[in-house]
Motif scaffolding. Structure first.
Motif, PDB file in Angstrom:
ATOM      1  N   PRO A   1     -12.868   7.678  12.601  1.00  0.00           N
ATOM      2  CA  PRO A   1     -13.535   6.321  11.800  1.00  0.00           C
ATOM      3  C   PRO A   1     -14.491   6.398  11.222  1.00  0.00           C
ATOM      4  N   ALA A   2     -15.175   5.443   9.418  1.00  0.00           N
ATOM      5  CA  ALA A   2     -16.649   6.053   9.484  1.00  0.00           C
ATOM      6  C   ALA A   2     -17.062   4.302   9.354  1.00  0.00           C
ATOM      7  N   PHE A   3     -18.251   3.999   9.358  1.00  0.00           N
ATOM      8  CA  PHE A   3     -18.361   3.085   8.986  1.00  0.00           C
ATOM      9  C   PHE A   3     -19.576   2.838   7.966  1.00  0.00           C
ATOM     10  N   ASP A   4     -19.172   2.376   5.814  1.00  0.00           N
ATOM     11  CA  ASP A   4     -19.473   2.986   4.628  1.00  0.00           C
ATOM     12  C   ASP A   4     -21.203   2.488   4.843  1.00  0.00           C
ATOM     13  N   PRO A   5     -22.684   2.313   5.431  1.00  0.00           N
ATOM     14  CA  PRO A   5     -23.864   2.055   5.440  1.00  0.00           C
ATOM     15  C   PRO A   5     -24.530   0.913   4.884  1.00  0.00           C
ATOM     16  N   ARG A   6     -24.426   0.930   3.375  1.00  0.00           N
ATOM     17  CA  ARG A   6     -23.976  -0.190   2.265  1.00  0.00           C
ATOM     18  C   ARG A   6     -23.226  -1.223   2.253  1.00  0.00           C
ATOM     19  N   THR A   7     -22.284  -1.385   2.521  1.00  0.00           N
ATOM     20  CA  THR A   7     -20.543  -2.237   2.430  1.00  0.00           C
ATOM     21  C   THR A   7     -20.617  -2.915   4.264  1.00  0.00           C
ATOM     22  N   GLY A   8     -20.401  -1.581   4.358  1.00  0.00           N
ATOM     23  CA  GLY A   8     -19.459  -2.282   6.077  1.00  0.00           C
ATOM     24  C   GLY A   8     -18.583  -2.032   5.877  1.00  0.00           C
ATOM     25  N   ASP A   9     -18.047  -1.516   4.694  1.00  0.00           N
ATOM     26  CA  ASP A   9     -16.330  -1.440   5.110  1.00  0.00           C
ATOM     27  C   ASP A   9     -16.225  -0.096   6.295  1.00  0.00           C
ATOM     28  N   LEU A  10     -14.895  -0.012   6.855  1.00  0.00           N
ATOM     29  CA  LEU A  10     -14.373   1.124   7.639  1.00  0.00           C
ATOM     30  C   LEU A  10     -13.832   1.654   6.918  1.00  0.00           C
ATOM     31  N   TYR A  11     -13.370   3.117   6.571  1.00  0.00           N
ATOM     32  CA  TYR A  11     -12.915   4.370   6.347  1.00  0.00           C
ATOM     33  C   TYR A  11     -12.407   4.601   7.628  1.00  0.00           C
ATOM     34  N   PHE A  12     -11.091   5.038   7.881  1.00  0.00           N
ATOM     35  CA  PHE A  12     -10.413   5.634   8.816  1.00  0.00           C
ATOM     36  C   PHE A  12      -9.799   6.513   8.511  1.00  0.00           C
ATOM     37  N   VAL A  13      -9.007   7.364   8.801  1.00  0.00           N
ATOM     38  CA  VAL A  13      -7.222   7.637   8.618  1.00  0.00           C
ATOM     39  C   VAL A  13      -5.976   7.664   9.235  1.00  0.00           C
ATOM     40  N   ARG A  14      -5.562   7.629   8.396  1.00  0.00           N
ATOM     41  CA  ARG A  14      -4.005   6.740   8.774  1.00  0.00           C
ATOM     42  C   ARG A  14      -2.565   7.950   8.525  1.00  0.00           C
ATOM     43  N   SER A  15      -1.832   8.620   9.746  1.00  0.00           N
ATOM     44  CA  SER A  15      -1.127   9.340   9.845  1.00  0.00           C
ATOM     45  C   SER A  15       0.349   8.819  10.613  1.00  0.00           C
ATOM     46  N   SER A  16       0.976   9.650  10.645  1.00  0.00           N
ATOM     47  CA  SER A  16       2.120   9.109  10.833  1.00  0.00           C
ATOM     48  C   SER A  16       1.873   8.882  12.761  1.00  0.00           C
ATOM     49  N   LYS A  17       3.183   8.858  13.701  1.00  0.00           N
ATOM     50  CA  LYS A  17       3.155   9.089  15.177  1.00  0.00           C
ATOM     51  C   LYS A  17       3.231  10.712  15.316  1.00  0.00           C
ATOM     52  N   GLU A  18       3.516  11.626  14.895  1.00  0.00           N
ATOM     53  CA  GLU A  18       3.181  12.954  14.682  1.00  0.00           C
ATOM     54  C   GLU A  18       2.233  13.551  14.501  1.00  0.00           C
ATOM     55  N   PHE A  19       1.013  13.325  14.182  1.00  0.00           N
ATOM     56  CA  PHE A  19      -0.336  13.438  13.312  1.00  0.00           C
ATOM     57  C   PHE A  19      -0.392  13.854  11.563  1.00  0.00           C
ATOM     58  N   LYS A  20       0.557  13.701  11.208  1.00  0.00           N
ATOM     59  CA  LYS A  20       0.810  14.531  10.067  1.00  0.00           C
ATOM     60  C   LYS A  20       0.620  13.759   8.316  1.00  0.00           C
ATOM     61  N   GLY A  21       0.458  14.011   7.756  1.00  0.00           N
ATOM     62  CA  GLY A  21       0.847  13.167   6.624  1.00  0.00           C
ATOM     63  C   GLY A  21      -1.201  12.614   6.328  1.00  0.00           C
ATOM     64  N   TRP A  22      -2.055  13.031   7.019  1.00  0.00           N
ATOM     65  CA  TRP A  22      -3.675  12.506   6.613  1.00  0.00           C
ATOM     66  C   TRP A  22      -3.781  12.116   5.486  1.00  0.00           C
ATOM     67  N   ARG A  23      -3.724  10.706   5.385  1.00  0.00           N
ATOM     68  CA  ARG A  23      -4.751  10.260   4.435  1.00  0.00           C
ATOM     69  C   ARG A  23      -6.227   9.441   4.836  1.00  0.00           C
ATOM     70  N   ILE A  24      -7.131   8.898   4.349  1.00  0.00           N
ATOM     71  CA  ILE A  24      -8.366   8.350   4.217  1.00  0.00           C
ATOM     72  C   ILE A  24      -7.779   6.529   3.860  1.00  0.00           C
ATOM     73  N   LEU A  25      -7.798   5.724   4.409  1.00  0.00           N
ATOM     74  CA  LEU A  25      -7.736   4.739   3.862  1.00  0.00           C
ATOM     75  C   LEU A  25      -9.323   3.422   4.688  1.00  0.00           C
ATOM     76  N   ALA A  26      -9.227   2.610   4.055  1.00  0.00           N
ATOM     77  CA  ALA A  26     -10.903   1.591   3.812  1.00  0.00           C
ATOM     78  C   ALA A  26     -10.537  -0.219   3.625  1.00  0.00           C
ATOM     79  N   SER A  27     -10.811  -0.536   5.098  1.00  0.00           N
ATOM     80  CA  SER A  27     -10.802  -1.614   5.192  1.00  0.00           C
ATOM     81  C   SER A  27     -12.198  -2.750   5.158  1.00  0.00           C
ATOM     82  N   HIS A  28     -12.095  -3.345   4.548  1.00  0.00           N
ATOM     83  CA  HIS A  28     -13.213  -4.373   4.860  1.00  0.00           C
ATOM     84  C   HIS A  28     -13.448  -5.504   5.120  1.00  0.00           C
ATOM     85  N   CYS A  29     -14.126  -5.979   5.705  1.00  0.00           N
ATOM     86  CA  CYS A  29     -13.976  -7.369   6.422  1.00  0.00           C
ATOM     87  C   CYS A  29     -14.074  -8.472   5.824  1.00  0.00           C
ATOM     88  N   ASP A  30     -13.295  -9.752   5.968  1.00  0.00           N
ATOM     89  CA  ASP A  30     -13.255 -10.279   5.189  1.00  0.00           C
ATOM     90  C   ASP A  30     -13.480 -11.912   4.864  1.00  0.00           C
TER      91      ASP A  30
END
Length: 292
Positions: free
Chosen positions: A43-72
């Motif tokens: 996990p990582a929080f954007d200090p300016r927007t508060g958005d949460l960035y994190f890595v989501r992968s398969s259950k086997e920890f493969k296919g890493w991608r960085i995703l971002a989510s915003h608190c609405d």
């Protein structure tokens, strides 16, 4: 942890006052909209927007991608690819405290999913707040081998993991500093941090006095004595449950640690927060969600 003292106190205190009943300092953090039955980590929080960035992968920890989510205002939004995302494997986002830059690792130079091609990249914010095109850090920061988990210490050293030649074992912790624009010096973090085994992820604390290291068997901690790092010591069994602990993040105060652990089925990987010095209002609350 000190068994002889505990045995003595057990003779003097009622059973109900045993250490086994002490309140836990580690709690799951499963925000609605982010947690899933896949593997969430780093996990990582954007200090300016508060958005949460994190890595989501398969259950086997493969296919890493960085995703971002915003608190609405009610909950975290459905995660979307990071605005600087590109094809390939990408992971390990980290924001500078001022929010001007984000570091991460990526195979975008080749576009494939093999970790051997992971390099350190940095994206900077433009004046309007949008992310500019990421730039690959030059050699000798990057190498022909994989680089992991770039994290900047307050003194300007960029710590990262790599299995490049010249280390003390397999993957080691290294550090780099830009001495002149575009010119970097790189050195091994030394025997107090590294071993003949694997050390992957270094996390300096916000004040630069501690470092969390993800290595063989889970999370370790080292301290800066004013001159050098002390020999790393494994964190206790409350944090290191099964050795899968990974992707740690300090709160801005340094009092809390957010990390991921492989919990097995049905939830493969999820977040946990460690607050050894007592509760802190962190990670950020979104909507009506409450801290444990």
């Amino acid at each position: 942890m000190k068994r002889p003292l505990f045995a003595l106190f057990a003779l003097l205190l009622p059973v109900c006052a045993s250490a086994a009943e002490a309140p836990s300092t580690v709690h799951p953090w499963t925000p609605v909209g982010v947690s899933s039955d896949l593997f969430e980590s780093h996990p990582a929080f954007d200090p300016r927007t508060g958005d949460l960035y994190f890595v989501r992968s398969s259950k086997e920890f493969k296919g890493w991608r960085i995703l971002a989510s915003h608190c609405d205002g009610k909950q975290w939004s459905a995660p979307l690819p990071a605005p600087f995302a590109a094809p390939g494997a990408e992971a390990d986002p980290w924001f500078t405290p001022d929010g001007r830059s984000v570091y991460f690792i990526s195979t975008r130079a080749t576009g494939n999913q093999k970790s051997k091609d992971l390099d350190i990249w940095r994206a900077d914010r433009a004046a309007d707040g949008r992310w500019q095109a990421p730039v690959r850090l030059p050699e000798p920061v990057n190498s022909g081998e994989a680089e992991w988990f770039p994290r900047m210490a307050p003194d300007g050293w960029l710590y990262f993991g790599s299995n490049r030649a010249g280390g003390m074992g397999k993957n080691d912790i290294w550090r780099a500093k830009e001495t002149r624009p575009g010119q970097w010096t790189v050195e091994n973090a030394g025997p107090a941090i590294n071993s003949a085994g694997d050390e992957y992820e270094p996390l300096p604390s916000p004040d630069g006095k501690r470092m969390i290291v993800m290595a063989d068997g889970g999370l370790y901690q080292s301290r800066w004595d004013g001159h050098q790092w002390t020999k790393k010591e494994k964190l206790g069994p409350e944090v290191n449950v099964n050795g899968s602990e990974i992707g740690a993040l300090f709160s801005p105060s340094g009092k809390s640690l957010l990390f991921a652990r492989d919990t097995g089925e049905p939830n493969s990987g999820e977040f946990f927060v460690w607050q050894p010095d007592g509760k802190e209002n962190w990670p950020p609350v979104c909507g009506a969600a409450k801290h444990p």
